[in-house]
Design a protein around this motif. Structure first.
Motif, PDB file in Angstrom:
ATOM      1  N   ALA A  55       3.853  16.084   4.649  1.00 12.13           N
ATOM      2  CA  ALA A  55       3.794  14.364   4.172  1.00 12.13           C
ATOM      3  C   ALA A  55       4.154  14.058   3.061  1.00 12.13           C
ATOM      4  N   CYS A  56       4.536  12.639   3.064  1.00 10.25           N
ATOM      5  CA  CYS A  56       5.235  12.324   2.113  1.00 10.25           C
ATOM      6  C   CYS A  56       4.473  10.597   1.245  1.00 10.25           C
ATOM      7  N   ARG A  57       4.654  10.844   0.607  1.00 10.73           N
ATOM      8  CA  ARG A  57       3.848   8.870  -0.067  1.00 10.73           C
ATOM      9  C   ARG A  57       5.176   8.051  -0.145  1.00 10.73           C
ATOM     10  N   THR A  58       4.835   6.784  -0.447  1.00 11.81           N
ATOM     11  CA  THR A  58       5.877   5.616   0.278  1.00 11.81           C
ATOM     12  C   THR A  58       5.178   4.579  -0.240  1.00 11.81           C
ATOM     13  N   ARG A  59       5.623   3.817  -0.336  1.00 13.76           N
ATOM     14  CA  ARG A  59       4.612   2.659  -0.917  1.00 13.76           C
ATOM     15  C   ARG A  59       5.813   1.184  -0.199  1.00 13.76           C
ATOM     16  N   VAL A  60       4.718   0.290   1.157  1.00 17.57           N
ATOM     17  CA  VAL A  60       5.800  -0.733   1.867  1.00 17.57           C
ATOM     18  C   VAL A  60       5.656  -1.744   1.073  1.00 17.57           C
ATOM     19  N   TRP A  65       2.842   7.966  10.505  1.00 15.38           N
ATOM     20  CA  TRP A  65       1.913   7.300   9.334  1.00 15.38           C
ATOM     21  C   TRP A  65       0.765   7.700   9.482  1.00 15.38           C
ATOM     22  N   TRP A  66       0.092   7.550   7.984  1.00 17.66           N
ATOM     23  CA  TRP A  66      -1.277   8.108   7.949  1.00 17.66           C
ATOM     24  C   TRP A  66      -1.950   6.143   7.586  1.00 17.66           C
ATOM     25  N   ASP A  67      -2.749   5.738   8.335  1.00 15.86           N
ATOM     26  CA  ASP A  67      -3.474   4.013   8.601  1.00 15.86           C
ATOM     27  C   ASP A  67      -4.798   5.250   7.818  1.00 15.86           C
ATOM     28  N   ALA A  68      -5.408   4.584   6.601  1.00 14.41           N
ATOM     29  CA  ALA A  68      -5.830   4.923   5.685  1.00 14.41           C
ATOM     30  C   ALA A  68      -7.336   4.330   6.325  1.00 14.41           C
ATOM     31  N   GLU A  69      -7.162   2.461   6.824  1.00 16.41           N
ATOM     32  CA  GLU A  69      -7.837   1.757   7.182  1.00 16.41           C
ATOM     33  C   GLU A  69      -8.543   2.121   8.683  1.00 16.41           C
ATOM     34  N   ARG A  85       0.798  -1.182   0.044  1.00 15.80           N
ATOM     35  CA  ARG A  85       0.230  -0.028   0.454  1.00 15.80           C
ATOM     36  C   ARG A  85       0.527   1.311   0.084  1.00 15.80           C
ATOM     37  N   MET A  86       0.207   2.207  -0.333  1.00 17.97           N
ATOM     38  CA  MET A  86       1.391   3.634  -0.311  1.00 17.97           C
ATOM     39  C   MET A  86       0.520   3.988   0.730  1.00 17.97           C
ATOM     40  N   LEU A 142      12.357 -14.695  12.710  1.00 19.09           N
ATOM     41  CA  LEU A 142      12.178 -14.709  11.899  1.00 19.09           C
ATOM     42  C   LEU A 142      10.819 -13.881  11.960  1.00 19.09           C
ATOM     43  N   ALA A 143      10.956 -12.704  11.136  1.00 16.85           N
ATOM     44  CA  ALA A 143       9.598 -11.851  11.190  1.00 16.85           C
ATOM     45  C   ALA A 143      10.168 -10.627  10.295  1.00 16.85           C
ATOM     46  N   ALA A 144       8.874  -9.941   9.840  1.00 22.21           N
ATOM     47  CA  ALA A 144       8.809  -9.472   8.634  1.00 22.21           C
ATOM     48  C   ALA A 144       8.461  -7.887   9.002  1.00 22.21           C
ATOM     49  N   PHE A 145       9.325  -7.693   8.327  1.00 25.29           N
ATOM     50  CA  PHE A 145       9.409  -5.788   8.476  1.00 25.29           C
ATOM     51  C   PHE A 145       9.490  -5.372   7.193  1.00 25.29           C
ATOM     52  N   CYS A 146       8.526  -3.398   7.579  1.00 19.41           N
ATOM     53  CA  CYS A 146       9.081  -2.615   6.217  1.00 19.41           C
ATOM     54  C   CYS A 146      10.538  -2.101   6.329  1.00 19.41           C
ATOM     55  N   HIS A 147      10.749  -1.337   5.071  1.00 14.84           N
ATOM     56  CA  HIS A 147      11.922  -1.136   5.081  1.00 14.84           C
ATOM     57  C   HIS A 147      12.413  -0.554   6.370  1.00 14.84           C
TER      58      HIS A 147
END
Length: 141
Positions: free
Chosen positions: A78-83, A50-54, A40-41, A102-107
């Protein structure tokens, strides 16, 4: 995050499958650090918020809801970025591929998680360069 070609040999041959199981099976497509959704962007302020649109709320770098004072220029900052999620070893050791490690992380989450390791390497690099220069009579650059 992509694995550098020179480090590819330290990861197991099935790393892509292991990582996918962690990212989309256990983590359900969200970062383990901040909760950002994969693919998601998202709008962010550059400091982890960050803005949680949900849910229609701002979140901090750990995924907790925060209030931000109403500013006229908040959308201008605000900046936009793809996760994009990536699999990571919690103990920084590529040999320990137990599911619990093990874990899942965004950048951003991956960089925050790896910060102590990066600082250690940054401290060590000048000494390594100096040692190579001493050994081979080369420059210290």
């Amino acid at each position: 995050m992509a694995i550098r070609p020179e480090h590819r040999f330290v990861y197991p041959i099935d790393w892509a499958q292991l990582s996918a199981v962690i990212q989309f099976g256990r983590a359900k497509g969200c970062c383990a650090g901040c909760g950002r959704p994969h693919g998601r962007m998202v709008y962010h302020l550059g400091n982890g918020r960050w803005w949680d649109a949900e849910t229609g709320q701002w979140r901090d770098g750990w995924g907790r809801c925060v209030r931000i004072a109403a500013e006229a220029d908040i959308l201008g900052r605000a900046c936009r970025t793809r996760v994009v999620l990536a699999g990571a070893n919690r103990d920084h050791g590529t040999a320990n591929n137990a599911i619990a490690n093990l874990a899942a992380f965004c950048h951003r989450g991956h960089m925050v998680h790896d910060r102590p390791e990066h600082q250690r390497w940054r401290w060590r690099t000048p000494f390594r360069r100096k040692g190579v220069g001493d050994l081979f009579g080369g420059s210290y650059g």
